[in-house]
Design a protein around this motif. Structure first.
Motif, short mmCIF file in Angstrom:
data_model
loop_
_atom_site.label_atom_id
_atom_site.label_comp_id
_atom_site.label_asym_id
_atom_site.label_seq_id
_atom_site.Cartn_x
_atom_site.Cartn_y
_atom_site.Cartn_z
N GLN B 98 0.83 -1.19 0.00
CA GLN B 98 0.00 0.00 0.00
C GLN B 98 0.87 1.25 0.00
N THR B 99 0.50 2.23 -0.81
CA THR B 99 1.31 3.44 -0.91
C THR B 99 1.40 4.17 0.42
N SER B 100 0.43 4.01 1.27
CA SER B 100 0.47 4.71 2.53
C SER B 100 1.58 4.22 3.43
N GLN B 101 2.04 3.03 3.17
CA GLN B 101 3.04 2.46 4.06
C GLN B 101 4.36 2.19 3.36
#
Lengths: 109, 115
Positions: B98-101
């Motif tokens: 995930q791009t958030s992580q």
């Protein structure tokens, strides 16, 4: 509607001056990243800052989620800092980054 | 690690011709994204795969654009009947998850010029 707004569009500094770049979002997000792109170069991730203040070398990012804004401070700018700085946000649970149009920074000797 | 590899670096097509752009993500990365960059529109999201499965193609012009990821080592973006307004730099990016992580790594891009 542009979901990510950046200002200023361009900025010219003398070497060693500080730069302050702003980013605002049309919707709430809990994921904010800053990227850098040299002319003709690849986009490179600089900082991941979902909230609060994060620092990496001469770069400091402050994100205030409830106000839907983030800033990037570059201290003691160098000629090699010249390029475009892009802010990106991720819509909650969307896993996709949406980018602003960038701030073009030029640092002169 | 050569990073995300995109080929060709430049492609020139005539109006109405087909263009196929290739992307090799970083080995081990499960998420692959396609973006389009122009001076006027900036960076526009096109489509996204996770573990080779299409997850979100909400940014794709449906009529002439298609993307595939037949295996974990490459993805293609195909544009049929290219038009001058398709001229842009097409960027591929990959991340571990995930791009958030996870950091998003971009390729150098393919500059498409439609004459």
């Amino acid at each position: 509607e542009q979901q990510v707004q950046q200002s200023p569009a361009s900025l010219v500094l003398q070497e060693a001056e500080n730069a302050e770049l702003q980013c605002s979002f049309s919707i709430f997000t809990n994921q904010v990243q800053w990227f850098y792109q040299r002319p003709g170069g690849r986009l490179v991730s600089l900082l991941y800052n979902p909230s609060g203040t994060k620092q990496s070398g001469r770069l400091t990012s402050t994100t205030v989620i409830k106000e839907r804004r983030s800033s990037l401070h570059i201290s003691s700018s160098q000629i090699t800092d010249s390029g475009t700085y892009l802010c990106a946000m991720e819509r909650s649970n969307y896993n996709v980054l949406y980018f602003g149009s960038g701030t073009k920074l030029t640092v002169e000797p | 690690n050569a990073g995300v590899i995109q080929t060709p670096r430049h492609k020139v097509t005539g109006k109405g011709q087909e263009a196929t752009l290739w992307c090799e993500p970083i080995s081990g990365h499960s998420a692959v994204f396609w973006y389009r960059q122009t001076i006027v529109q900036g960076l526009e999201f096109l489509t996204y795969f996770r573990n080779q499965a299409p997850i979100d193609d909400s940014g794709m012009p449906k009529e002439r654009f298609s993307a595939q990821m037949p295996n974990q080592s490459h993805s293609t973006l195909k544009i049929q009947s290219t038009q001058p307004q398709d001229s842009a730099v097409y960027l591929c990016a990959s991340s571990l998850g995930q791009t958030s992580q996870n950091t998003l790594y971009f390729g150098a891009g393919t500059r498409l010029s439609v004459l």
